[in-house]
Design a protein around this motif. Sequence first.
Motif, PDB file in Angstrom:
ATOM      1  N   LEU A 109       0.832  -1.201   0.000  1.00 34.08           N
ATOM      2  CA  LEU A 109       0.000   0.000   0.000  1.00 34.08           C
ATOM      3  C   LEU A 109       0.869   1.254   0.000  1.00 34.08           C
ATOM      4  O   LEU A 109       0.661   2.169  -0.805  1.00 34.08           O
ATOM      5  N   VAL A 110       1.845   1.317   0.888  1.00 30.95           N
ATOM      6  CA  VAL A 110       2.717   2.488   0.980  1.00 30.95           C
ATOM      7  C   VAL A 110       3.445   2.701  -0.345  1.00 30.95           C
ATOM      8  O   VAL A 110       3.486   3.818  -0.874  1.00 30.95           O
ATOM      9  N   ARG A 111       4.012   1.645  -0.893  1.00 30.48           N
ATOM     10  CA  ARG A 111       4.747   1.733  -2.164  1.00 30.48           C
ATOM     11  C   ARG A 111       3.844   2.262  -3.277  1.00 30.48           C
ATOM     12  O   ARG A 111       4.236   3.113  -4.070  1.00 30.48           O
ATOM     13  N   HIS A 112       2.605   1.756  -3.336  1.00 31.00           N
ATOM     14  CA  HIS A 112       1.648   2.185  -4.361  1.00 31.00           C
ATOM     15  C   HIS A 112       1.341   3.676  -4.239  1.00 31.00           C
ATOM     16  O   HIS A 112       1.372   4.407  -5.239  1.00 31.00           O
ATOM     17  N   VAL A 113       1.064   4.129  -3.021  1.00 30.83           N
ATOM     18  CA  VAL A 113       0.712   5.542  -2.838  1.00 30.83           C
ATOM     19  C   VAL A 113       1.913   6.439  -3.153  1.00 30.83           C
ATOM     20  O   VAL A 113       1.768   7.473  -3.813  1.00 30.83           O
ATOM     21  N   THR A 123      -1.701  13.281  -2.216  1.00 31.76           N
ATOM     22  CA  THR A 123      -2.262  11.979  -2.594  1.00 31.76           C
ATOM     23  C   THR A 123      -2.957  11.372  -1.387  1.00 31.76           C
ATOM     24  O   THR A 123      -2.336  11.112  -0.359  1.00 31.76           O
ATOM     25  N   LEU A 124      -4.258  11.173  -1.542  1.00 31.44           N
ATOM     26  CA  LEU A 124      -5.104  10.663  -0.471  1.00 31.44           C
ATOM     27  C   LEU A 124      -5.635   9.287  -0.861  1.00 31.44           C
ATOM     28  O   LEU A 124      -6.448   9.165  -1.784  1.00 31.44           O
ATOM     29  N   PRO A 125      -5.167   8.227  -0.202  1.00 31.48           N
ATOM     30  CA  PRO A 125      -5.733   6.912  -0.502  1.00 31.48           C
ATOM     31  C   PRO A 125      -7.170   6.835  -0.020  1.00 31.48           C
ATOM     32  O   PRO A 125      -7.493   7.349   1.052  1.00 31.48           O
ATOM     33  N   GLY A 128     -12.991   2.418  -0.878  1.00 33.82           N
ATOM     34  CA  GLY A 128     -14.405   2.628  -1.151  1.00 33.82           C
ATOM     35  C   GLY A 128     -14.618   4.130  -1.203  1.00 33.82           C
ATOM     36  O   GLY A 128     -13.946   4.823  -1.950  1.00 33.82           O
ATOM     37  N   ASP A 129     -15.471   4.632  -0.348  1.00 29.76           N
ATOM     38  CA  ASP A 129     -15.647   6.086  -0.287  1.00 29.76           C
ATOM     39  C   ASP A 129     -15.000   6.688   0.958  1.00 29.76           C
ATOM     40  O   ASP A 129     -15.177   7.868   1.254  1.00 29.76           O
ATOM     41  N   ARG A 130     -14.232   5.870   1.667  1.00 33.82           N
ATOM     42  CA  ARG A 130     -13.627   6.311   2.935  1.00 33.82           C
ATOM     43  C   ARG A 130     -12.174   6.738   2.739  1.00 33.82           C
ATOM     44  O   ARG A 130     -11.356   5.941   2.275  1.00 33.82           O
ATOM     45  N   PRO A 131     -11.823   7.975   3.111  1.00 33.45           N
ATOM     46  CA  PRO A 131     -10.414   8.385   3.031  1.00 33.45           C
ATOM     47  C   PRO A 131      -9.581   7.646   4.073  1.00 33.45           C
ATOM     48  O   PRO A 131     -10.093   7.238   5.117  1.00 33.45           O
ATOM     49  N   GLY A 132      -8.305   7.443   3.774  1.00 35.31           N
ATOM     50  CA  GLY A 132      -7.453   6.705   4.691  1.00 35.31           C
ATOM     51  C   GLY A 132      -6.016   7.179   4.702  1.00 35.31           C
ATOM     52  O   GLY A 132      -5.733   8.334   4.415  1.00 35.31           O
ATOM     53  N   HIS A 133      -5.122   6.255   4.986  1.00 36.08           N
ATOM     54  CA  HIS A 133      -3.694   6.535   5.135  1.00 36.08           C
ATOM     55  C   HIS A 133      -2.884   5.534   4.334  1.00 36.08           C
ATOM     56  O   HIS A 133      -3.395   4.471   4.032  1.00 36.08           O
ATOM     57  N   PRO A 134      -1.640   5.857   4.050  1.00 34.18           N
ATOM     58  CA  PRO A 134      -0.908   7.084   4.357  1.00 34.18           C
ATOM     59  C   PRO A 134      -1.219   8.183   3.340  1.00 34.18           C
ATOM     60  O   PRO A 134      -1.311   7.927   2.146  1.00 34.18           O
ATOM     61  N   VAL A 135      -1.382   9.391   3.832  1.00 34.24           N
ATOM     62  CA  VAL A 135      -1.571  10.558   2.974  1.00 34.24           C
ATOM     63  C   VAL A 135      -0.179  11.074   2.621  1.00 34.24           C
ATOM     64  O   VAL A 135       0.667  11.228   3.502  1.00 34.24           O
ATOM     65  N   VAL A 136       0.062  11.323   1.330  1.00 30.88           N
ATOM     66  CA  VAL A 136       1.386  11.756   0.888  1.00 30.88           C
ATOM     67  C   VAL A 136       1.328  13.227   0.460  1.00 30.88           C
ATOM     68  O   VAL A 136       0.503  13.621  -0.360  1.00 30.88           O
ATOM     69  N   GLN A 162      -7.825  22.488   0.199  1.00 26.86           N
ATOM     70  CA  GLN A 162      -7.051  22.235  -1.020  1.00 26.86           C
ATOM     71  C   GLN A 162      -7.705  21.152  -1.888  1.00 26.86           C
ATOM     72  O   GLN A 162      -7.033  20.485  -2.666  1.00 26.86           O
ATOM     73  N   ARG A 163      -8.992  21.005  -1.774  1.00 24.55           N
ATOM     74  CA  ARG A 163      -9.722  19.917  -2.431  1.00 24.55           C
ATOM     75  C   ARG A 163      -9.348  19.752  -3.903  1.00 24.55           C
ATOM     76  O   ARG A 163      -9.222  18.642  -4.410  1.00 24.55           O
ATOM     77  N   ASP A 164      -9.134  20.849  -4.606  1.00 26.36           N
ATOM     78  CA  ASP A 164      -8.810  20.762  -6.034  1.00 26.36           C
ATOM     79  C   ASP A 164      -7.410  20.199  -6.292  1.00 26.36           C
ATOM     80  O   ASP A 164      -7.106  19.778  -7.408  1.00 26.36           O
ATOM     81  N   ARG A 165      -6.558  20.162  -5.280  1.00 32.32           N
ATOM     82  CA  ARG A 165      -5.204  19.627  -5.424  1.00 32.32           C
ATOM     83  C   ARG A 165      -5.061  18.238  -4.800  1.00 32.32           C
ATOM     84  O   ARG A 165      -4.004  17.629  -4.897  1.00 32.32           O
ATOM     85  N   VAL A 166      -6.125  17.754  -4.182  1.00 29.71           N
ATOM     86  CA  VAL A 166      -6.074  16.442  -3.542  1.00 29.71           C
ATOM     87  C   VAL A 166      -6.418  15.381  -4.587  1.00 29.71           C
ATOM     88  O   VAL A 166      -7.484  15.405  -5.186  1.00 29.71           O
ATOM     89  N   ARG A 167      -5.478  14.484  -4.775  1.00 27.52           N
ATOM     90  CA  ARG A 167      -5.666  13.383  -5.721  1.00 27.52           C
ATOM     91  C   ARG A 167      -6.124  12.167  -4.934  1.00 27.52           C
ATOM     92  O   ARG A 167      -5.377  11.620  -4.126  1.00 27.52           O
ATOM     93  N   ARG A 168      -7.352  11.762  -5.160  1.00 25.24           N
ATOM     94  CA  ARG A 168      -7.926  10.602  -4.476  1.00 25.24           C
ATOM     95  C   ARG A 168      -7.501   9.350  -5.241  1.00 25.24           C
ATOM     96  O   ARG A 168      -7.776   9.228  -6.421  1.00 25.24           O
TER      97      ARG A 168
END
Length: 191
Positions: A109-113, A123-125, A128-136, A162-168
Motif C-alpha cells: 500500500l505504501v509503495r503504491h501511494v 495523494t489521499l488513498p 471505497g468512499d472512505r479516506p485513509g492513510h498514508p496521505v502523501v 485544497q480539495r482541487d489539489r487532492v488526488r484521491r
Amino acid sequence: MSTAGIVLAAGDGSRLGGRAKALLPHRGRPLLHTVTTALADGGCDEVIVVLGAYADEVAAACPPDVTVVVNPEWSAGMSTSLRRGVGAAGGHGTVALTVVDFPGITAELVRHVLTEHRRGTVTLPVFGDRPGHPVVFDHADAVAAAQQATADEGARTYLARQRDRVRRLDCTALADAGDIDTVGDLRRLEP
C-alpha cells in the motif's frame, strides 16, 4: 527525492479504555512495528514516530531504526503531534503521514501511494468512499497542513481547503482501512 514516513502515536487511547494503541498485539508483535515496517519497506527513507502519552513505554518498544519524537503537548490534540512530526521531517521532500492504529497498512500500500504521488498534489488513498492513510504530501504542503491544523483534526482542514489539489487514489483492493478506536474495533487485530 527522499521521503519521511510519519506515524502519529501520541494519544492516550481513551476511547479504547486508556491504553497505548501502539503496543496492541498484532501479528505477534506491537502494532507499532506493523506500521513502521510497512512505511520503511514501502519506500520511506526515514520513519518518524511521534509519541506523547505512554512515551516511555512506547519508546522502549520502538524498532531501533526509527526516529522518536516526543510531543509534550499531546493532550492538546493531534494537531500538535502533526506539527512535531512535520518539523522532524524537515530534510525530506515528501512526507507519508499515517496513524498508529491502522493495522491494515502494508508495504505494498505504501509503495503504491508513493509511486502514484505527483508533485504539486496531495495523494489521499481512499478505500471505497472512505479516506485513509498514508496521505502523501510534498514537504511544503505538509508544513502548511500542520500550520492550519487545530485541536484533534490533523490534516483534515488543509485537505478540505485544497480539495482541487487532492488526488484521491483508489486503494480499496490493497488494505482494510479500518482503524482501532474502540474496544469493538479490536477484532481487526490479528493475534
